[in-house]
Design a protein around this motif. Structure first.
Motif, PDB file in Angstrom:
ATOM      1  N   GLU A  49       0.937  -1.159  -0.072  1.00  0.00           N
ATOM      2  CA  GLU A  49      -0.061  -0.092  -0.003  1.00  0.00           C
ATOM      3  C   GLU A  49       0.833   1.412  -0.116  1.00  0.00           C
ATOM      4  OE1 GLU A  49      -3.910  -1.598   1.847  1.00  0.00           O
ATOM      5  OE2 GLU A  49      -2.217  -1.181   3.305  1.00  0.00           O
ATOM      6  N   ALA A  50       1.817   1.096   0.687  1.00  0.00           N
ATOM      7  CA  ALA A  50       2.876   2.431   0.816  1.00  0.00           C
ATOM      8  C   ALA A  50       3.686   2.567  -0.629  1.00  0.00           C
ATOM      9  CB  ALA A  50       3.958   1.592   2.067  1.00  0.00           C
ATOM     10  N   LEU A  51       4.103   1.560  -0.717  1.00  0.00           N
ATOM     11  CA  LEU A  51       4.960   1.619  -2.511  1.00  0.00           C
ATOM     12  C   LEU A  51       3.297   2.053  -3.842  1.00  0.00           C
ATOM     13  CD1 LEU A  51       6.786  -2.056  -3.047  1.00  0.00           C
ATOM     14  CD2 LEU A  51       7.337   0.429  -2.760  1.00  0.00           C
ATOM     15  N   THR A  52       1.995   1.553  -3.963  1.00  0.00           N
ATOM     16  CA  THR A  52       1.268   2.489  -4.734  1.00  0.00           C
ATOM     17  C   THR A  52       1.083   3.328  -4.173  1.00  0.00           C
ATOM     18  OG1 THR A  52       0.266   0.087  -4.986  1.00  0.00           O
ATOM     19  CG2 THR A  52      -1.220   1.722  -4.663  1.00  0.00           C
ATOM     20  N   ALA A  53       1.054   3.958  -3.314  1.00  0.00           N
ATOM     21  CA  ALA A  53       0.590   5.026  -2.620  1.00  0.00           C
ATOM     22  C   ALA A  53       2.049   6.122  -3.096  1.00  0.00           C
ATOM     23  CB  ALA A  53       0.678   5.520  -1.290  1.00  0.00           C
ATOM     24  N   ALA A  54       2.575   6.134  -3.324  1.00  0.00           N
ATOM     25  CA  ALA A  54       4.319   6.603  -3.284  1.00  0.00           C
ATOM     26  C   ALA A  54       4.135   6.952  -4.960  1.00  0.00           C
ATOM     27  CB  ALA A  54       5.603   5.581  -2.600  1.00  0.00           C
ATOM     28  N   ARG A  91      -7.741  -8.995  -0.228  1.00  0.00           N
ATOM     29  CA  ARG A  91      -7.252  -7.464   0.059  1.00  0.00           C
ATOM     30  C   ARG A  91      -6.181  -7.590  -0.623  1.00  0.00           C
ATOM     31  NH1 ARG A  91      -6.329  -4.402   5.086  1.00  0.00           N
ATOM     32  NH2 ARG A  91      -4.991  -2.748   4.547  1.00  0.00           N
ATOM     33  N   ASP A  92      -5.536  -8.072  -0.017  1.00  0.00           N
ATOM     34  CA  ASP A  92      -4.087  -8.306  -0.244  1.00  0.00           C
ATOM     35  C   ASP A  92      -3.963  -9.018  -1.711  1.00  0.00           C
ATOM     36  OD1 ASP A  92      -1.176  -8.516   0.924  1.00  0.00           O
ATOM     37  OD2 ASP A  92      -1.443 -10.810  -0.889  1.00  0.00           O
ATOM     38  N   PHE A  93      -4.485  -9.421  -2.186  1.00  0.00           N
ATOM     39  CA  PHE A  93      -3.706 -10.103  -3.811  1.00  0.00           C
ATOM     40  C   PHE A  93      -4.589  -9.270  -5.229  1.00  0.00           C
ATOM     41  CE2 PHE A  93      -3.997 -14.680  -2.704  1.00  0.00           C
ATOM     42  CZ  PHE A  93      -2.170 -14.904  -3.209  1.00  0.00           C
ATOM     43  N   ALA A  94      -5.914  -8.108  -4.458  1.00  0.00           N
ATOM     44  CA  ALA A  94      -5.705  -7.076  -5.226  1.00  0.00           C
ATOM     45  C   ALA A  94      -4.802  -6.079  -4.844  1.00  0.00           C
ATOM     46  CB  ALA A  94      -7.497  -6.719  -4.755  1.00  0.00           C
ATOM     47  N   ALA A  95      -4.576  -5.599  -3.581  1.00  0.00           N
ATOM     48  CA  ALA A  95      -3.392  -4.929  -3.824  1.00  0.00           C
ATOM     49  C   ALA A  95      -2.229  -5.179  -4.405  1.00  0.00           C
ATOM     50  CB  ALA A  95      -3.268  -4.464  -2.136  1.00  0.00           C
ATOM     51  N   LEU A  96      -1.389  -6.498  -4.669  1.00  0.00           N
ATOM     52  CA  LEU A  96      -0.419  -7.314  -5.022  1.00  0.00           C
ATOM     53  C   LEU A  96      -0.504  -6.954  -6.748  1.00  0.00           C
ATOM     54  CD1 LEU A  96       2.490  -8.048  -5.330  1.00  0.00           C
ATOM     55  CD2 LEU A  96       1.578  -9.966  -5.447  1.00  0.00           C
ATOM     56  N   THR A  97      -1.497  -7.011  -6.762  1.00  0.00           N
ATOM     57  CA  THR A  97      -1.823  -7.036  -8.700  1.00  0.00           C
ATOM     58  C   THR A  97      -2.637  -5.317  -9.660  1.00  0.00           C
ATOM     59  OG1 THR A  97      -4.934  -7.250  -8.752  1.00  0.00           O
ATOM     60  CG2 THR A  97      -2.459  -9.325  -8.928  1.00  0.00           C
ATOM     61  N   ALA A  98      -2.901  -4.635  -8.617  1.00  0.00           N
ATOM     62  CA  ALA A  98      -2.607  -3.164  -8.656  1.00  0.00           C
ATOM     63  C   ALA A  98      -1.889  -2.434  -8.624  1.00  0.00           C
ATOM     64  CB  ALA A  98      -3.907  -2.539  -8.185  1.00  0.00           C
TER      65      ALA A  98
END
Length: 266
Positions: free
Chosen positions: A37-42, A90-97
């Motif tokens: 989530e932090a990487l995605t936000a960055a 939630r985890d797999f959705a976040a990773l693929t996103a």
């Protein structure tokens, strides 16, 4: 100081180049959900900034670029009377996103790979537009060794290296040397470990000297050609991953790995 006491992602900007560092060195920079989530936000924060033309992705500590999914975190979700499927989804959705966000990022993204890149860490390297690695780096998608096929990493692998080479990595789970990664096109170039950072800086600077509008439009055009069907591929991979990780062999493999013992396959 433990990884829990430090921010999961470090961000450093030098001119038109931003450096995003995975900051869980004691955990092998494993992709726990807070780090994802932090990487995605960055990446999201950097996306609209036309003053930033290149993003470098690196792992803290030098020993491991990224060890993939945090298996301890996955085990906690599985090690219940009823597996926590809400967390897993939630985890797999976040990773693929995250992987799709890197591909869609307007800036050119360069992976700086020092140490080991395994499973989703190998996927992370493949998702970046370019990848430079240390000559002693190593790469693997070893899920098959612990009872769980690397469903989401295969999406990036097959696009980066082709079907035959991707299947060799996926079906064997072998740890391949950096020379093999270069031969199959997973990375662009290799450098002695002490020269890697300088080589990445030089490449980032060369690209950053180009017009931002050209880089953004060019990458978008490239992805429209090379990235056909990625959302559909990831939707299929996410569903397969969520279903597969509930299999008893996957739970046993993850448990055995975290307990540092041989698995007892079911």
């Amino acid at each position: 100081m433990s990884d829990a006491d430090t921010p999961p992602v470090l961000l450093d900007e030098r001119g038109a180049v931003a450096r995003v560092t995975l900051n869980r060195p004691r955990a092998g920079n494993a992709l726990a959900l807070p780090l994802i989530e932090a990487l995605t936000a960055a990446f999201a924060a950097l996306a609209p900034r036309e003053d930033i033309k290149v993003i470098v992705v690196a792992g803290a500590g030098g020993r491991i670029f990224c060890a993939g999914h945090d298996l301890g975190e996955l085990r906690r979700a599985l090690d219940r009377e009823t597996p926590d499927e809400t967390y897993l989804a939630r985890d797999f959705a976040a990773l693929t996103a995250l992987m799709q966000a890197i591909m869609a990022q307007p800036q050119i993204v360069i992976a700086e790979i020092e140490g080991v890149a395994t499973a989703a860490g190998c996927e992370l390297a493949a998702a970046c537009d370019l990848a430079l690695a240390a000559s002693n780096a190593r790469f693997a998608v070893p899920g098959v060794n612990i009872g769980f096929w690397c469903h989401t990493p295969q999406v990036q692998l097959v696009r980066a290296v082709g079907a035959k080479q991707a299947m060799m990595m996926l079906a064997t789970g072998r740890l391949f040397p950096a020379t093999h990664a270069l031969e199959i096109g997973l990375v662009n170039a290799l450098y002695p470990p002490e020269e890697l950072a300088g080589a990445v800086e030089a490449l980032a600077g060369e690209i950053a000297a180009k017009p931002a509008s050209v880089l953004r439009q060019g990458k978008a055009s490239f992805n429209r050609i090379a990235g056909r069907g990625i959302a559909e591929a990831y939707a299929i991979a996410r569903e397969a991953a969520q279903a597969h990780i509930l299999h008893p062999d996957a739970k046993e493999g993850i448990t055995a790995f975290t307990e540092k013992r041989d698995p007892r396959w079911i």
